[in-house]
Design an enzyme around this catalytic site. Structure first.
Site: not given
Ligand code: ZN
Ligand code: ZN
Length: 345
Positions: A88, A118, A125, A185
């Site tokens: 990601d 993004e 995270y 995605e």
């Molecule tokens: Zn995305």
């Molecule tokens: Zn993402």
């Protein structure tokens, strides 16, 4: 093959309405009511409507629960966050790179919005890990993309295709990069997402899963936007719309399904509540969906419908017409400051 050049910021000699998505001419002045592809306006609106930030999600309960997860669950948790961070993070950069070489300013604008989301995914995270585990474990999880052999093998082609576009930007390499973006995605994240939803349905780590559901919702809209832009770009460049290229896409999907299956069997082997055969079917179902979005046919006819029935409660209501599992909990979440609200623990 002609190399795409980075376009100027402003070119007043060119028309406001772009003559092509890539390799065309445009002034750089963006009027949303005068687009070459008017439906791109809706793509941007849908993405913008999903704004959220990681810090809004209260992880207080998750902090307490993480220590009570089984060893297998903790390991999978850290590995899957490592996978998501590896895949990601570069999504911010690939969106900006596509924007750099797009001539159409509406595509640049959509990519800017995707890049922003993004960047928040990547932040989320780190936010989750810093909430539930030690600094050393956090660092280790983020190192996985450079150290875990299974993960690195799984990511080989993504690395190749993304870097090929970065070093040799052409119509062909940008189209291929967009195929891989659609795969990311719409397919690569989903066994990871399923792991968190499985925890949530057992009343574990619901805060993290809520956040994952926000990311999931974003990714579905990104997949839709990128595949629409891909189709429009391919229509503008019919010389690339060949049987060979179509076969290449099908090959990448088959390969990606294989890789996702190997990965999910590796990372989810000891997780209660996840049936790995059902997971294989779910991955194939996702592949079919994304192929349809790209304007191609399904290649797994036995998985037109979602075989993982329980997951529908978590993923099938993102269009906002029904109340989904996480919307109920998200209304109860407490907005907290940078301190995570953990002072009272
Ligand atoms: Zn995305
Ligand atoms: Zn993402």
């Amino acid at each position: 093959m002609e190399t795409l050049t980075r376009v100027n910021v402003l070119n007043p000699a060119n028309p406001n309405k772009a003559t092509a998505i890539f390799g065309g001419e445009a002034s750089g002045i963006l009027n949303w009511n005068n687009l070459a592809h008017p439906h791109f306006y809706t793509l941007r609106q849908r993405i913008r409507s999903l704004f959220w930030t990681a810090n809004e999600v209260d992880l207080t309960q998750d902090v307490k629960q993480f220590a009570n997860l089984s060893k297998a669950e903790q390991d999978a948790f850290l590995k899957i966050i490592g996978l998501l961070a590896t895949l990601d993070g570069p999504q911010t950069v690939i969106a900006m790179k596509i924007a750099d070489f797009a001539t159409d300013p509406s595509v640049k604008s959509i990519m800017a919005t995707i890049a922003d989301q993004e960047s928040e995914h990547n932040h989320s995270y780190a936010y989750v890990l810093s909430s539930v585990t030690t600094y050393d474990k956090q660092v280790e999880s983020f190192e996985m993309g450079r150290s875990d052999k299974v993960l690195m093998k799984r990511n080989e082609r993504i690395v190749e295709i993304y870097n090929e576009f970065a070093t040799n930007p052409t119509i062909e390499t940008v189209l291929k990069a967009m195929v891989y973006t659609t795969l990311l995605e719409g397919l690569f994240f989903y066994s990871g997402f399923a792991f968190f939803y499985n925890l949530a349905r057992h009343q574990k780590m619901v805060g993290t899963s809520t956040m994952i559901s926000y990311i999931n919702r974003d990714e579905l809209q990104h997949g839709k936007a990128i595949s629409d832009i891909f189709r429009a770009a391919l229509a503008e460049n019919p010389e690339y719309n060949t049987e060979e290229f179509t076969e290449w896409i099908y090959d990448q999907f088959r390969h990606s399904v294989e890789q996702e299956t190997i990965w999910s069997r590796y990372v989810l082997a000891d997780i209660d509540g996840i049936d790995l055969d059902e997971m294989d079917g779910y991955v194939k179902y996702r592949a079919n969906k994304m192929l349809r979005m790209l304007g191609l046919s399904e290649i797994y006819p036995e998985f037109i419908d979602n075989p993982m029935k329980w997951i529908r409660a978590y993923t099938d209501n993102f269009d906002g017409t029904k109340t989904d599992f996480f919307e109920q909990t998200s209304r109860q979440y407490v907005k907290t400051s940078d301190l995570n609200g953990f002072d009272d623990l």
